[in-house]
Motif scaffolding. Structure first.
Motif, PDB file in Angstrom:
ATOM      1  N   LEU A 119       0.844  -1.215   0.000  1.00  0.00           N
ATOM      2  CA  LEU A 119       0.000   0.000   0.000  1.00  0.00           C
ATOM      3  C   LEU A 119       0.870   1.253   0.000  1.00  0.00           C
ATOM      4  CD1 LEU A 119      -2.857   1.348   0.323  1.00  0.00           C
ATOM      5  CD2 LEU A 119      -2.437   1.295   2.780  1.00  0.00           C
ATOM      6  N   PHE A 120       1.878   1.266   0.884  1.00  0.00           N
ATOM      7  CA  PHE A 120       2.750   2.449   0.981  1.00  0.00           C
ATOM      8  C   PHE A 120       3.589   2.610  -0.294  1.00  0.00           C
ATOM      9  CE2 PHE A 120       3.086   2.334   5.943  1.00  0.00           C
ATOM     10  CZ  PHE A 120       1.783   2.781   6.025  1.00  0.00           C
ATOM     11  N   ASN A 121       4.251   1.516  -0.671  1.00  0.00           N
ATOM     12  CA  ASN A 121       5.246   1.589  -1.752  1.00  0.00           C
ATOM     13  C   ASN A 121       4.643   1.764  -3.129  1.00  0.00           C
ATOM     14  OD1 ASN A 121       7.827   1.567  -0.822  1.00  0.00           O
ATOM     15  ND2 ASN A 121       7.947  -0.654  -0.626  1.00  0.00           N
ATOM     16  N   LYS A 122       3.471   1.181  -3.352  1.00  0.00           N
ATOM     17  CA  LYS A 122       2.910   1.197  -4.698  1.00  0.00           C
ATOM     18  C   LYS A 122       1.777   2.222  -4.821  1.00  0.00           C
ATOM     19  CE  LYS A 122       1.086  -1.893  -8.218  1.00  0.00           C
ATOM     20  NZ  LYS A 122       0.623  -3.248  -8.472  1.00  0.00           N
ATOM     21  N   PHE A 123       0.769   2.111  -3.946  1.00  0.00           N
ATOM     22  CA  PHE A 123      -0.435   2.925  -4.179  1.00  0.00           C
ATOM     23  C   PHE A 123      -0.325   4.334  -3.585  1.00  0.00           C
ATOM     24  CE2 PHE A 123      -1.734  -1.452  -4.807  1.00  0.00           C
ATOM     25  CZ  PHE A 123      -2.280  -1.340  -6.080  1.00  0.00           C
ATOM     26  N   LEU A 124       0.192   4.473  -2.364  1.00  0.00           N
ATOM     27  CA  LEU A 124       0.349   5.830  -1.830  1.00  0.00           C
ATOM     28  C   LEU A 124       1.426   6.569  -2.626  1.00  0.00           C
ATOM     29  CD1 LEU A 124      -0.053   5.506   2.051  1.00  0.00           C
ATOM     30  CD2 LEU A 124      -1.755   6.036   0.314  1.00  0.00           C
ATOM     31  N   ALA A 125       2.449   5.837  -3.060  1.00  0.00           N
ATOM     32  CA  ALA A 125       3.508   6.472  -3.868  1.00  0.00           C
ATOM     33  C   ALA A 125       2.919   7.055  -5.153  1.00  0.00           C
ATOM     34  CB  ALA A 125       4.593   5.447  -4.193  1.00  0.00           C
ATOM     35  N   LYS A 126       1.910   6.358  -5.707  1.00  0.00           N
ATOM     36  CA  LYS A 126       1.279   6.804  -6.954  1.00  0.00           C
ATOM     37  C   LYS A 126       0.571   8.154  -6.793  1.00  0.00           C
ATOM     38  CE  LYS A 126      -1.935   4.184  -9.011  1.00  0.00           C
ATOM     39  NZ  LYS A 126      -2.569   2.981  -9.556  1.00  0.00           N
ATOM     40  N   VAL A 127       0.104   8.451  -5.571  1.00  0.00           N
ATOM     41  CA  VAL A 127      -0.556   9.753  -5.368  1.00  0.00           C
ATOM     42  C   VAL A 127       0.395  10.747  -4.685  1.00  0.00           C
ATOM     43  CG1 VAL A 127      -2.887   8.819  -5.379  1.00  0.00           C
ATOM     44  CG2 VAL A 127      -1.673   9.006  -3.203  1.00  0.00           C
ATOM     45  N   GLY A 128       1.686  10.459  -4.743  1.00  0.00           N
ATOM     46  CA  GLY A 128       2.677  11.441  -4.290  1.00  0.00           C
ATOM     47  C   GLY A 128       2.993  11.405  -2.805  1.00  0.00           C
ATOM     48  N   ILE A 129       2.620  10.312  -2.113  1.00  0.00           N
ATOM     49  CA  ILE A 129       2.981  10.176  -0.690  1.00  0.00           C
ATOM     50  C   ILE A 129       4.105   9.144  -0.624  1.00  0.00           C
ATOM     51  CG2 ILE A 129       2.171   9.438   1.599  1.00  0.00           C
ATOM     52  CD1 ILE A 129      -0.706  10.293   0.553  1.00  0.00           C
ATOM     53  N   SER A 130       5.256   9.553  -0.127  1.00  0.00           N
ATOM     54  CA  SER A 130       6.402   8.641  -0.143  1.00  0.00           C
ATOM     55  C   SER A 130       6.644   8.070   1.254  1.00  0.00           C
ATOM     56  CB  SER A 130       7.649   9.366  -0.641  1.00  0.00           C
ATOM     57  OG  SER A 130       7.898  10.475   0.188  1.00  0.00           O
ATOM     58  N   THR A 131       7.354   6.954   1.300  1.00  0.00           N
ATOM     59  CA  THR A 131       7.627   6.278   2.582  1.00  0.00           C
ATOM     60  C   THR A 131       9.084   5.864   2.655  1.00  0.00           C
ATOM     61  OG1 THR A 131       5.386   5.367   2.499  1.00  0.00           O
ATOM     62  CG2 THR A 131       6.880   4.395   4.108  1.00  0.00           C
ATOM     63  N   SER A 132       9.697   6.090   3.816  1.00  0.00           N
ATOM     64  CA  SER A 132      11.032   5.533   4.089  1.00  0.00           C
ATOM     65  C   SER A 132      10.865   4.448   5.146  1.00  0.00           C
ATOM     66  CB  SER A 132      11.974   6.598   4.651  1.00  0.00           C
ATOM     67  OG  SER A 132      12.104   7.661   3.752  1.00  0.00           O
ATOM     68  N   PHE A 133      11.607   3.364   4.987  1.00  0.00           N
ATOM     69  CA  PHE A 133      11.486   2.244   5.921  1.00  0.00           C
ATOM     70  C   PHE A 133      12.731   2.157   6.797  1.00  0.00           C
ATOM     71  CE2 PHE A 133       8.659   1.329   2.432  1.00  0.00           C
ATOM     72  CZ  PHE A 133       7.508   0.920   3.089  1.00  0.00           C
ATOM     73  N   VAL A 134      12.502   1.929   8.093  1.00  0.00           N
ATOM     74  CA  VAL A 134      13.621   1.867   9.048  1.00  0.00           C
ATOM     75  C   VAL A 134      13.453   0.638   9.944  1.00  0.00           C
ATOM     76  CG1 VAL A 134      13.987   4.377   9.103  1.00  0.00           C
ATOM     77  CG2 VAL A 134      12.374   3.334  10.707  1.00  0.00           C
ATOM     78  N   PRO A 135      14.537   0.172  10.566  1.00  0.00           N
ATOM     79  CA  PRO A 135      14.389  -0.952  11.502  1.00  0.00           C
ATOM     80  C   PRO A 135      13.569  -0.507  12.716  1.00  0.00           C
ATOM     81  CG  PRO A 135      16.705  -0.563  10.925  1.00  0.00           C
ATOM     82  CD  PRO A 135      15.929   0.603  10.415  1.00  0.00           C
ATOM     83  N   LEU A 136      12.541  -1.291  13.042  1.00  0.00           N
ATOM     84  CA  LEU A 136      11.587  -0.916  14.091  1.00  0.00           C
ATOM     85  C   LEU A 136      12.243  -0.541  15.415  1.00  0.00           C
ATOM     86  CD1 LEU A 136       8.668  -0.819  15.265  1.00  0.00           C
ATOM     87  CD2 LEU A 136       8.764  -3.296  15.494  1.00  0.00           C
ATOM     88  N   SER A 137      13.277  -1.287  15.800  1.00  0.00           N
ATOM     89  CA  SER A 137      13.823  -1.103  17.143  1.00  0.00           C
ATOM     90  C   SER A 137      14.966  -0.084  17.207  1.00  0.00           C
ATOM     91  CB  SER A 137      14.318  -2.457  17.676  1.00  0.00           C
ATOM     92  OG  SER A 137      15.219  -3.017  16.748  1.00  0.00           O
ATOM     93  N   ASP A 138      15.307   0.529  16.066  1.00  0.00           N
ATOM     94  CA  ASP A 138      16.463   1.442  16.033  1.00  0.00           C
ATOM     95  C   ASP A 138      15.981   2.901  16.032  1.00  0.00           C
ATOM     96  OD1 ASP A 138      18.707   2.912  15.492  1.00  0.00           O
ATOM     97  OD2 ASP A 138      19.381   1.691  13.792  1.00  0.00           O
ATOM     98  N   LEU A 139      15.887   3.476  17.231  1.00  0.00           N
ATOM     99  CA  LEU A 139      15.325   4.823  17.377  1.00  0.00           C
ATOM    100  C   LEU A 139      16.113   5.877  16.591  1.00  0.00           C
ATOM    101  CD1 LEU A 139      12.828   5.723  18.933  1.00  0.00           C
ATOM    102  CD2 LEU A 139      14.354   6.546  20.729  1.00  0.00           C
TER     103      LEU A 139
END
Ligand SMILES: Cc1ncc(COP(=O)(O)O)c(C=O)c1O
Length: 394
Positions: A119-139
């Motif tokens: 959803l984040f990488n394909k569909f939200l990206a298509k409407v101009g909302i971008s996402t960066s992914f990080v390791p959950l436990s690394d503040l």
């Protein structure tokens, strides 16, 4: 959450909060299977539509059975407002569509449900909302990924399938120091074991399909948070776009909630026993379960959760071939992708729930070929173990 529930414990809220009763005096909550509601006059219709008068109009907007579920879940999560959705995915979609616009950015934990990733990488990206992914436990990785256009920090804890934990209070502090919202998917723990809003999160996401139902009957979801963000903005998107919950499904989830406290405790007890047993098996390389002292975030799990929940995963020696052989050797445990059911379920994430991830994404998320996920059900623990023995002995 309405004041009326402040004095009640979680078990009472799960059974009684938001209860509705018609003039017939029925004990179990009624199901309002109607698409629209009748007005006494044209003036009343106009007043309802303009918002001058409260009341139901049309079931895409509100429905009494759905509202009962929403109030009950809001009471359990300690939120001012809850909106119910057609699925967990539509809860995530509605939250993002309501609160974000083109040009905005999300920082998300990497180990999230595979479809959320798509959803984040394909569909939200298509409407101009971008996402960066990080390791959950690394503040510090979360902090470094925040940009001027970031609006939301998105976390799923414990994560699916390797039960990695995020420190909700620390993530909330980080989000608020930078003027951002923290959204937490609380699907694995449910409010019976973890209340993200009390730890500082702004919004909680649920796939009601899982433990809220508890018996694998219906697909549904929910968003919980404050009256403005959720009660107005997310609700505004839902009543317009339409991925709302059906009254029948809301009723099924209400029945599920009544036993939530008992079930989550029992799932956690069975899962802990199974995790300890799996750790002793020669064919098993590694077990992921936050209730094990060997879990790298055991101390955080003890602090943040009332119990470790029903989800665990483990890596068998021999990669995919051995993992499939073990799954195929089961006779009782269901080979199915759902989780949170009284019936134990088993799945091979790398080729099913997380099959659409790239090899690199899988590696970064710990989805190796030998990984097996079990949603530990409420059968006798000896029978669950017995069902796995054949595959482990192969
Ligand atoms: C953690 C998590 N969040 C969200 C979802 C999506 O929920 P649904 O299948 O109800 O759309 C799932 C589904 O498996 C999930 O495991």
């Amino acid at each position: 959450m309405t004041e009326a529930y402040d004095d009640w414990g979680l078990a009472t809220r799960a059974i009684r909060a938001g209860h509705i009763r018609t003039a017939e005096g029925e004990h179990s909550e009624p199901i309002f299977t109607t698409s629209s509601f009748v007005f006494q006059s044209a003036a009343e219709a106009a007043a309802r539509f303009s918002g001058d008068e409260p009341g139901n109009i049309y079931s895409r907007f509100t429905n009494p059975t759905v509202a009962c579920f929403e109030q009950r879940l809001a009471a359990l999560e300690g939120g001012e407002a809850c909106v119910a959705t057609a699925s967990g995915m539509s809860a995530i979609l509605a939250t993002c569509m309501a609160l974000l616009k083109a040009g905005d950015h999300i920082v998300s934990s990497r180990s999230i449900f595979g479809t959320t990733n798509v959803l984040f990488n394909k569909f939200l990206a298509k409407v101009g909302i971008s996402t960066s992914f990080v390791p959950l436990s690394d503040l510090s990785a979360w902090e470094a990924a925040i940009r001027p256009d970031t609006r939301i920090l998105y976390a799923e804890t414990p994560s699916n399938p390797i039960t990695e934990l995020g420190d909700i209070a620390a993530l909330a502090d980080l989000a608020h120091a930078r003027g951002l919202l923290l959204v937490v998917d609380n699907c694995f723990c449910t409010p019976a074991l973890q209340q993200p809003l009390a730890l500082g999160a702004d919004i909680v996401i649920h796939s009601a399909t899982k433990y809220l139902d508890g018996q694998g009957r219906c697909v549904g979801g929910a968003v919980v948070g404050d009256a403005k963000l959720v009660g107005e903005e997310v609700f505004g998107f839902l009543r317009t776009a339409g991925p709302t919950m059906s009254p029948f499904n809301a009723w099924v989830f209400l029945k599920g909630l009544e036993t939530l406290q008992l079930r989550m405790r029992a799932h956690s007890e069975n899962a802990l026993q199974l995790a300890r047993w799996l750790e002793r098996q020669d064919a098993v390389e590694q077990v992921y379960y936050p209730g094990l002292q060997s879990h790298p975030q055991y101390a955080l799990a003890q602090r943040q959760q009332k119990a470790a929940g029903g989800m665990l995963s483990f890596v068998v020696k021999g990669g995919r071939e051995q993992a499939w052989r073990l799954i195929d050797a089961t006779r009782m445990i269901s080979i199915t992708a759902n989780l949170g059911d009284t019936k134990s379920t088993i799945t091979h994430p790398a080729s099913t729930t997380h099959g659409r991830l790239t090899d690199e994404e899988k590696e970064l998320s710990g989805i190796e070929d030998g990984l097996i996920r079990i949603a530990v059900g409420l059968e006798d623990i000896e029978d669950i173990q017995h069902d796995l023995e054949a595959g482990l002995a192969n």
